[in-house]
Design an enzyme around this catalytic site. Structure first.
Site, PDB file in Angstrom:
ATOM      1  N   HIS A 109      -6.831   1.457   4.672  1.00 57.99           N
ATOM      2  CA  HIS A 109      -6.000   2.694   4.402  1.00 57.99           C
ATOM      3  C   HIS A 109      -5.283   2.609   2.925  1.00 57.99           C
ATOM      4  CE1 HIS A 109      -6.911   4.041   8.251  1.00 57.99           C
ATOM      5  NE2 HIS A 109      -6.280   3.131   8.934  1.00 57.99           N
TER       6      HIS A 109
ATOM      7  N   ASP B 204     -10.134  -2.274  16.965  1.00 57.44           N
ATOM      8  CA  ASP B 204      -9.506  -1.316  17.685  1.00 57.44           C
ATOM      9  C   ASP B 204     -10.480  -0.338  18.380  1.00 57.44           C
ATOM     10  OD1 ASP B 204      -9.835  -0.699  14.967  1.00 57.44           O
ATOM     11  OD2 ASP B 204      -7.692   0.111  14.748  1.00 57.44           O
TER      12      ASP B 204
ATOM     13  N   ASP C 230     -13.776  -0.742  11.730  1.00 56.38           N
ATOM     14  CA  ASP C 230     -12.441  -0.367  12.121  1.00 56.38           C
ATOM     15  C   ASP C 230     -12.571   1.005  12.831  1.00 56.38           C
ATOM     16  OD1 ASP C 230      -9.243  -1.242  11.865  1.00 56.38           O
ATOM     17  OD2 ASP C 230      -9.750   0.817  12.057  1.00 56.38           O
TER      18      ASP C 230
ATOM     19  N   HIS D  62     -10.757   3.577  12.622  1.00 53.16           N
ATOM     20  CA  HIS D  62     -10.203   4.412  11.892  1.00 53.16           C
ATOM     21  C   HIS D  62     -11.001   4.202  10.554  1.00 53.16           C
ATOM     22  CE1 HIS D  62      -6.657   2.845  14.321  1.00 53.16           C
ATOM     23  NE2 HIS D  62      -6.729   4.094  14.545  1.00 53.16           N
TER      24      HIS D  62
END
Ligand code: Q9C
Ligand code: ZN
Length: 348
Positions: A160, A286, A197, A199
């Site tokens: 991120h 995740d 991931d 996200h």
């Protein structure tokens, strides 16, 4: 497979994060990587080594602005001196759209260099983030030394983090730093970053958005329903020379193994077409059904299959640890993934 790990990650241990309006215990806990490390040793995935040589800040400056690095270095001390809560640095006001003038005010700076309120900074955060990048750089160097695959057990995570922005528990973009190292120090001409991931890796996308040498492929939960909300849509395809070298595959909430694996197969086809010299996998776990901030329904048997399919590329592969917050299952899922990869390679 060799794992690179640094215990300096423990220096980053914030007491809270602000999520959906509540101050809560951070999901991104030091225990995450301790549990992974433990499983790697017990399941004999391979040797575990520390970051090698001296960390050269120039290797980080290829990705991040110098003013951002110096902010991270001094954020906590100047915040406390200016009267901020000594428990952790967290912004109150974010610089957005037309309100993005610079500032020297230590209580305001976090709002200039952050894009969310779940990425607190404590006294040891910068050192921990540097150690995490160092883990990724050491792993990249081993790939250059002809190691066929390496696992960088990074914490804090990185995907991120943008050129001058922290967020999503990330400060330095470890995968991007490794990619630049492979290109500049190793002379590699093409890299593919495969982000699995749950996200979207908005930071990695930003860093390489106008580049055609680094393909960024991301499979993630639809940003209309989940974090990071404002980036990760399918129509973000890169710009300028980089057009066509950024690909987002958003999947609906509750996506299962079948859906995820068919997205992975598409992504792997694109990776093959790019003909990269090396693949960097932004490896988040995740996507697991029990993940407390996830939203997909993958079960532990999915991870060895994912590892197997990535192995079939038969390319030098650097795994970089990203998210994964279901602590009890993390060790199993990571080791299942790495073993699935290792058992299906003709080269180690
Ligand atoms: N409703 C990584 O996995 N908050 N970062 C999410 C969920 C931030 C995740 C809110 C999640 C950041 C590396
Ligand atoms: Zn994540």
């Amino acid at each position: 497979m060799i794992t690179v790990y640094s215990e300096d990650h423990r220096l980053h241990h914030p007491p809270h994060e602000l999520l959906d309006g509540s101050l809560i215990t951070p999901y991104e806990d030091p225990q995450r990587v301790e549990i992974i490390l433990d499983a790697i040793l017990r399941q004999e995935i391979g040797p575990v080594i520390q970051p090698q040589a001296l960390l050269d800040l120039d290797d980080i400056r290829r990705v991040h602005h110098t003013d951002y690095l110096s902010y991270l270095e001094h954020a906590y001390t100047s915040w406390v001196e200016a009267g901020g809560n000594p428990k952790a640095v967290l912004p109150s006001a974010l610089a957005v759209r037309w309100m993005n003038r610079g500032t020297k005010n230590p209580l305001a700076l976090p709002g200039y260099y952050s894009f969310d309120t779940s990425t607190p900074i404590v006294a040891g955060t910068y050192q921990a983030a540097l150690a995490s990048a160092h883990v990724a750089l050491t792993s990249a160097e081993m790939i250059l030394q002809r190691e066929p695959s390496v696992y960088a057990l990074c914490r804090p995570p990185g995907h991120h983090a943008g050129v001058n922005l922290c967020g999503g528990y990330c400060f330095l973009n470890n995968a991007a730093i490794a990619a630049e190292y492979l290109i500049h120090k190793g002379g590699l001409s093409r890299i593919a970053i495969l982000d699995i991931d749950i996200h979207h890796g908005n930071g990695t996308q930003q860093i390489f958005y106008e580049r055609s040498d680094v393909l960024y492929m991301s499979i993630h939960i639809d940003p209309q329903i989940e974090y990071p909300y404002f980036s990760g849509f399918a129509d973000e395809e890169g710009a300028g020379e980089g057009f066509g070298y950024n690909r987002n595959i958003p999947l609906p909430q509750n996506a299962d193994q079948t859906l995820f694996l068919s997205a992975l197969d598409q992504a792997l086809d694109d990776v093959r077409k790019h003909e990269p010299d090396c693949v960097i996998v932004s490896a988040g776990f995740d996507t697991y059904i029990e993940d407390p901030i996830g939203g997909f329904t993958l079960t532990p048997d999915a991870y060895p299959i994912m590892g197997t399919r990535i192995a079939q590329l038969q390319l030098p592969t650097l795994f970089v640890q990203e998210g994964g917050y279901a602590i009890q299952a993390l060790g199993t899922n990571v080791c299942g993934f790495l073993s699935g990869f290792q058992n299906n390679r003709s080269v180690a």
